[in-house]
Design a protein around this motif. Structure first.
Motif, mmCIF file in Angstrom:
data_model
loop_
_atom_site.group_PDB
_atom_site.id
_atom_site.type_symbol
_atom_site.label_atom_id
_atom_site.label_comp_id
_atom_site.label_asym_id
_atom_site.label_seq_id
_atom_site.Cartn_x
_atom_site.Cartn_y
_atom_site.Cartn_z
ATOM 1 N N ARG A 15 27.673 -5.776 38.697
ATOM 2 C CA ARG A 15 26.845 -4.568 38.692
ATOM 3 C C ARG A 15 27.258 -3.614 37.573
ATOM 4 N NH1 ARG A 15 26.920 0.647 41.300
ATOM 5 N NH2 ARG A 15 29.067 0.238 41.983
ATOM 6 N N LYS A 16 26.254 -3.059 36.876
ATOM 7 C CA LYS A 16 26.527 -2.113 35.799
ATOM 8 C C LYS A 16 26.953 -0.767 36.393
ATOM 9 C CE LYS A 16 24.113 -2.261 32.015
ATOM 10 N NZ LYS A 16 23.039 -2.100 30.983
ATOM 11 N N ILE A 17 27.999 -0.193 35.802
ATOM 12 C CA ILE A 17 28.501 1.109 36.237
ATOM 13 C C ILE A 17 28.700 1.995 35.007
ATOM 14 C CG2 ILE A 17 29.646 0.202 38.302
ATOM 15 C CD1 ILE A 17 32.290 0.269 36.738
ATOM 16 N N THR A 18 29.008 3.253 35.230
ATOM 17 C CA THR A 18 29.318 4.162 34.124
ATOM 18 C C THR A 18 30.570 4.964 34.465
ATOM 19 O OG1 THR A 18 27.885 5.907 35.011
ATOM 20 C CG2 THR A 18 26.925 4.408 33.379
ATOM 21 N N PHE A 19 31.364 5.241 33.428
ATOM 22 C CA PHE A 19 32.485 6.163 33.584
ATOM 23 C C PHE A 19 32.487 7.101 32.384
ATOM 24 C CE2 PHE A 19 34.296 2.545 31.287
ATOM 25 C CZ PHE A 19 35.072 3.136 30.299
ATOM 26 N N PHE A 20 33.336 8.102 32.426
ATOM 27 C CA PHE A 20 33.348 9.115 31.374
ATOM 28 C C PHE A 20 34.608 8.982 30.531
ATOM 29 C CE2 PHE A 20 30.671 10.681 34.747
ATOM 30 C CZ PHE A 20 29.569 11.197 34.064
ATOM 31 N N VAL A 72 43.778 8.731 33.269
ATOM 32 C CA VAL A 72 42.681 8.265 34.121
ATOM 33 C C VAL A 72 42.678 9.059 35.427
ATOM 34 C CG1 VAL A 72 41.678 6.294 35.328
ATOM 35 C CG2 VAL A 72 42.790 5.956 33.117
ATOM 36 N N ASN A 73 41.574 9.768 35.667
ATOM 37 C CA ASN A 73 41.446 10.609 36.871
ATOM 38 C C ASN A 73 42.644 11.537 37.034
ATOM 39 O OD1 ASN A 73 38.975 9.437 37.507
ATOM 40 N ND2 ASN A 73 39.879 7.922 38.872
ATOM 41 N N MET A 89 34.559 7.181 37.110
ATOM 42 C CA MET A 89 35.945 7.398 36.694
ATOM 43 C C MET A 89 35.998 8.305 35.459
ATOM 44 S SD MET A 89 38.567 4.345 35.595
ATOM 45 C CE MET A 89 39.186 3.900 37.228
ATOM 46 N N VAL A 90 37.017 9.147 35.372
ATOM 47 C CA VAL A 90 37.194 10.037 34.217
ATOM 48 C C VAL A 90 38.390 9.552 33.408
ATOM 49 C CG1 VAL A 90 37.675 12.393 33.447
ATOM 50 C CG2 VAL A 90 36.205 12.003 35.442
#
Length: 472
Positions: A15-20, A72-73, A89-90
């Protein structure tokens, strides 16, 4: 940068996801590491050096170096090459050592008691765990990576040797076969064994899973260390620029995550790894400008060299890399011929335009945990560096502690699996489980180390045996 077609591999992305990343949205896929996703998005600078703030990029891909450390976070110094990306996730780049800004939940502490602890889930570790479990021992297998298999999961080439040594089978398939045999064995992934705290009658080790925020106290009667190895580096100007990779890091990007390291590659090293990875680069649609080798002859199997030459890739022996240049990333390299004294020959320099330099210049055994455990070690060049002294059963100078695979001496995955079997079988037998067939596997190891290509490994084991006898 993502590979869409491959003659051997099919990248069934989840599944495609996005993080910053530094406030910018980055697309990724579940099951993909942060560093791989950033690389696919064109982000090559992952960190900067502490003193001069020089850019650093993806190098080893297995958590052995510090080039990919990020925040990370809110947590600094996260190894993004082995940390899976999560939706939302940041991720932030960091330039100096920073204190955490995250609010840490209470850490859970779990105590585990087992017969045999196996550290490292590569070919040696999985084989050790399987044999010990078959004999009836209670086994715990621990690895800091998110996947089982170690180097096998990136090896698309077919193994040489006999049927018993998995000849004709690709490394990725061998990994799948071994994973199926692990059924019933307790496995901890994303978990780093960080320390050995031995006691009189047992072995106590500490481990941490940063993903689930769990600290483990592990008590084991026997321990098998199968921690693998790490990439070697060459000293030359520009060797830390983003775009300079270890060969294993390139394999991880291409063959595990389906991401191209670059468009045009200079391969340094014509041993088996350099030749094989060069061919795998071609399979991934990446141009290989040339392979250079400082030795006056090719070190790997000539069948691998012949495949490259048929594809139009030249191999230059008695050549090495003089420097890499580029503005924040690799844009080219200067290569030159070397004489019999390893000195560059003036006037032989050539400017090679490339965006990627791949270093296939050997490995160094990972022995830090063995050192903590107080195991006697010696520097043995033929073995790749400092290695634990061990006997024919793979038991070290500290009773109940075993070593197998590249941690014992740099060799092929085939020998790593046999050493793992011996270590697992002997460890379980010493606890009263099973009978083991160590003699048969020892004979197989001797056969594999015969001939010119086994000479180095044979000498390494001979020197380890000599060191063991000196201490008796």
């Amino acid at each position: 940068m993502r590979i869409k077609e491959h003659p051997i591999l099919q990248f069934e992305r989840e599944r495609k996801i996005t993080f910053f990343y530094n406030g910018k949205k980055i697309e990724a896929y579940e099951g993909e590491t942060i560093a791989a996703a950033l690389h696919a998005a064109g982000v090559k600078t992952l960190s900067k050096s502490l003193k001069y703030l020089r850019p650093r990029g993806f190098f080893c891909g297995i958590g052995k170096c510090s080039s990919c450390l990020m925040r990370v976070n809110g947590i600094p110094d996260v190894r993004t090459c082995i940390t899976l990306a999560e939706d939302g996730m940041v991720v932030e780049s960091q330039e100096r050592k920073e204190l955490p800004s995250a609010d840490f939940p209470n850490c859970m502490v779990e105590k585990k008691e087992v017969d045999i602890l196996v550290v490292g889930a590569g070919p040696a570790g999985m084989s050790a765990a399987i044999e010990a479990s078959k004999a009836g021992a209670k086994v715990l297998l621990v690895d800091e990576n998110p996947r089982l298999g170690g180097q096998l999961i990136k090896q698309t080439h077919k193994f040489f040797g006999s049927k018993g040594e998995k000849a004709g089978v690709r490394g990725i398939k061998i990994a799948e076969e071994l994973q199926r045999e692990l059924d019933g064995i307790e496995i901890l992934l994303n978990t780093t064994v960080f320390g050995y705290y031995g006691e009189k009658d047992t072995h106590m080790l500490g481990a941490a899973n940063k993903v689930e925020n769990i600290l483990y106290e592990i008590y084991a009667k026997k321990v098998v260390f199968a921690c693998g190895a790490q990439e070697n580096m060459l000293a030359f100007p520009g060797n830390d620029l983003p775009g300079v990779y270890g060969a294993g890091g390139v394999q991880t990007l291409m063959n595990v995550y389906g991401v191209k390291p670059g468009k045009r590659v200079l391969m340094v090293g014509a041993g088996n790894v350099g030749l094989i990875v060069s061919y795998q680069l071609l399979q991934a649609g990446v141009e290989v400008d040339r392979v250079i080798e400082a030795l006056p002859k090719i070190g790997g199997y000539h069948v691998h060299a012949a495949k490259l030459r048929r594809c139009g890739v030249p191999i230059f022996t008695s050549h090495s890399i003089k420097e890499v240049y580029g503005n924040g990333k690799v844009e080219g390299a200067i290569v030159a011929e070397v004489d019999k004294n390893w000195k560059f020959i003036e006037g032989s320099e050539e400017d090679v335009k490339c965006d990627t330099v791949c270093l296939a210049v050997g490995l160094t055994p990972s022995t830090r945990l063995l050192m903590q455990a107080g195991v006697e070690q010696r520097f043995i060049p033929e073995a790749g560096g400092y290695v634990a002294i061990h006997d024919e059963n793979m038991e070290t100078t500290k009773q109940g502690i075993y070593v197998a695979g590249d941690s014992s001496s740099i060799e092929e995955a085939s020998t790593a699996m046999l050493e793992g079997k011996i270590a697992g079988a002997h460890a379980s037998k010493s606890l009263g489980y099973g009978k083991g067939i160590m003699k048969e596997w020892r004979i197989m190891l001797e056969e594999m180390r015969k001939g010119p290509f086994g000479e180095k490994a044979r000498k390494a084991k001979e020197r380890i045996k000599e060191a063991l006898n000196e201490g008796l």
